[in-house]
Design an enzyme around this catalytic site. Structure first.
Site, PDB file in Angstrom:
ATOM      1  N   TYR A 120      31.209  35.085  33.277  1.00  0.00           N
ATOM      2  CA  TYR A 120      31.051  34.178  34.276  1.00  0.00           C
ATOM      3  C   TYR A 120      30.128  34.709  35.532  1.00  0.00           C
ATOM      4  CZ  TYR A 120      32.888  30.719  37.413  1.00  0.00           C
ATOM      5  OH  TYR A 120      33.273  29.702  38.598  1.00  0.00           O
ATOM      6  N   THR A 133      30.601  35.155  38.477  1.00  0.00           N
ATOM      7  CA  THR A 133      31.103  36.044  39.612  1.00  0.00           C
ATOM      8  C   THR A 133      31.463  37.527  39.020  1.00  0.00           C
ATOM      9  OG1 THR A 133      33.318  35.297  39.229  1.00  0.00           O
ATOM     10  CG2 THR A 133      32.167  34.159  40.936  1.00  0.00           C
ATOM     11  N   LYS A 134      31.350  37.794  37.570  1.00  0.00           N
ATOM     12  CA  LYS A 134      31.760  38.918  36.952  1.00  0.00           C
ATOM     13  C   LYS A 134      30.978  40.066  37.060  1.00  0.00           C
ATOM     14  CE  LYS A 134      35.857  37.012  35.080  1.00  0.00           C
ATOM     15  NZ  LYS A 134      35.899  35.583  35.840  1.00  0.00           N
ATOM     16  N   ASN A 135      31.795  41.300  36.770  1.00  0.00           N
ATOM     17  CA  ASN A 135      30.899  42.415  36.997  1.00  0.00           C
ATOM     18  C   ASN A 135      29.479  42.426  36.402  1.00  0.00           C
ATOM     19  OD1 ASN A 135      33.266  42.935  38.161  1.00  0.00           O
ATOM     20  ND2 ASN A 135      33.306  45.177  37.681  1.00  0.00           N
ATOM     21  N   LEU A 136      29.601  41.859  35.092  1.00  0.00           N
ATOM     22  CA  LEU A 136      28.343  41.538  34.059  1.00  0.00           C
ATOM     23  C   LEU A 136      28.241  39.988  34.093  1.00  0.00           C
ATOM     24  CD1 LEU A 136      27.493  43.408  30.647  1.00  0.00           C
ATOM     25  CD2 LEU A 136      26.961  41.054  31.388  1.00  0.00           C
TER      26      LEU A 136
END
Ligand SMILES: Cc1ncc(COP(=O)(O)O)c(C=O)c1O
Length: 380
Positions: free
Chosen positions: A182, A184-187
């Site tokens: 998603y 906002t995620k780290n990846l």
């Protein structure tokens, strides 16, 4: 800074992402195809090898399909921590099974492993650990319990790409482990998710269910050597991943360790400089916290909602991760008899601060100074 709003999250974009996406757009193959296969292989390799992977349109789809393929349905129960995103619970209900909520550990914010055994009944089929904010659950305890009672472990690793438990990357423990990509995620891919497992059959069953139950991958039918014929073997869904998002994912994976390193540096700066009355999530040196989120526990003398508004006035976005599942009207009635003292005491004091690699130093300082000044103004 006075006029520039600092959002809670922001994706990290470089020329690499832009040219990778452009290349796919120009290639003429936009949907599921070799780019997706490449992304699956790259993530499996990143996690340490020996894993199979299937990319999907979201982690939610991944959790749902993993439960489905493991045969979880009406009459079954799945143990889920109450402090998580609604997806973790809804997927269980979509299967027709019952969500059994477990309270959390006050320090790690993760499932309290000491409470799990009390919730197990003859109908329990799986435990769903959620690695909140990127901090790993007590996997050795959870594995012990799952072995003792013959339960599946389906990990909600939406926050945990790059997280390590005792030196081993999350992805290598449970029967099925689900990551989110998603925005906002780290990846980040915008939308997207992936299920990984050591069990190739499980992954191939999920792949089939992710595309209507079709017995071969659509793109193979369009290759020069392909045939138009296919068969639908079961009532599958439509949650396949596409090449445009996969290109973004590969570009992000190339810099993931570096991005996680920057997140950790910012988190450590917060920890060092925030007022000592602000408590932070546990972080044992035995593990690698990937700091998807920086969730603090505000002191009792600060009102969380006032603090949220005061930060907003100072141009700082913040949020709450999460409203416990049992507090949502849809679930509240089902859990009116249960008590969740740890989640109930943590929830009113939880606040997540901006944390992402493109957060500038002066922005980090502004967040620290602003929150500390709010603390000073309210301290008795
Ligand atoms: C803990 C947790 N689980 C699952 C999800 C669902 O992920 P997705 O948006 O990829 O479906 C999220 C999403 O943010 C999440 O925070």
């Amino acid at each position: 800074l006075a006029n520039n709003f600092i959002p809670l999250a922001r994706p990290f974009v470089s020329d690499e992402e832009i040219s990778a996406v452009t290349e796919v757009i120009k290639s003429g193959w936009w949907t599921t195809g070799p780019k997706v296969t490449e992304f699956e292989g790259r993530v499996a390799g990143y996690l340490g090898g020996g894993l199979y992977a299937v990319a999907l349109n979201s982690a939610t789809s991944g959790l749902f399909l993993a439960l489905k393929v493991l045969g979880i349905g009406p009459g079954d129960e799945v143990i889920v921590p109450t402090l998580t995103f609604i997806a973790s619970a809804h997927v269980v209900e979509w299967c027709g099974a019952k969500v059994v909520l477990c309270d959390i550990d006050r320090d790690s914010y993760n499932i309290d492993t000491g409470l799990i055994e009390k919730l197990i009944t003859p109908r329990t089929k799986a435990i769903m650990p959620v690695h909140i904010a990127g901090y790993p659950c007590e996997m050795s305890e959870i594995i012990k319990i799952s072995n003792k009672y013959g339960l599946h472990i389906v990990e909600d690793a939406a926050h945990a790409i790059g997280t390590e438990y005792e030196g081993v990357k999350i992805g290598n423990h449970g029967k099925a482990v689900v990551f989110s990509f998603y925005a906002t995620k780290n990846l980040a891919c915008g939308e997207g998710g992936m299920v990984v497992s050591k069990d190739i059959e499980l992954i191939e069953k999920i792949r089939k269910l992710s595309y209507f139950g079709v017995n071969k991958q659509a793109f193979k039918r369009y290759e020069k050597s392909g045939s138009w014929y296919y068969e639908v073997e079961e009532l599958g869904y439509k949650c396949n991943f596409d090449s445009i998002h996969a290109a973004l994912g590969i570009a992000q994976l190339n810099k993931l360790d570096n991005l996680n390193k920057i997140r950790r540096e910012i988190a450590f700066k917060y920890k060092e400089k925030l007022d000592s009355s602000i408590e932070v999530q546990k972080n044992s040196e035995n593990h690698f916290h990937s700091y998807h989120l920086f969730s603090v526990k505000l002191p009792a003398f600060l009102d969380r909602d006032d603090t949220f508004n005061m930060l907003k006035e100072k141009n700082i976005g913040s949020s709450v991760h999460f409203i416990p599942i049992h507090k949502h009207p849809y679930y509240a009635a089902k859990f009116s008899d249960a008590s969740f003292p740890a989640a109930n005491s943590l929830y009113p004091r939880l606040l997540s601060l901006p944390l992402y690699p493109s957060l500038e130093n002066r922005e980090v300082e502004h967040v620290i100074e602003s929150l500390n000044s709010i603390v000073r103004s309210k301290k008795i």
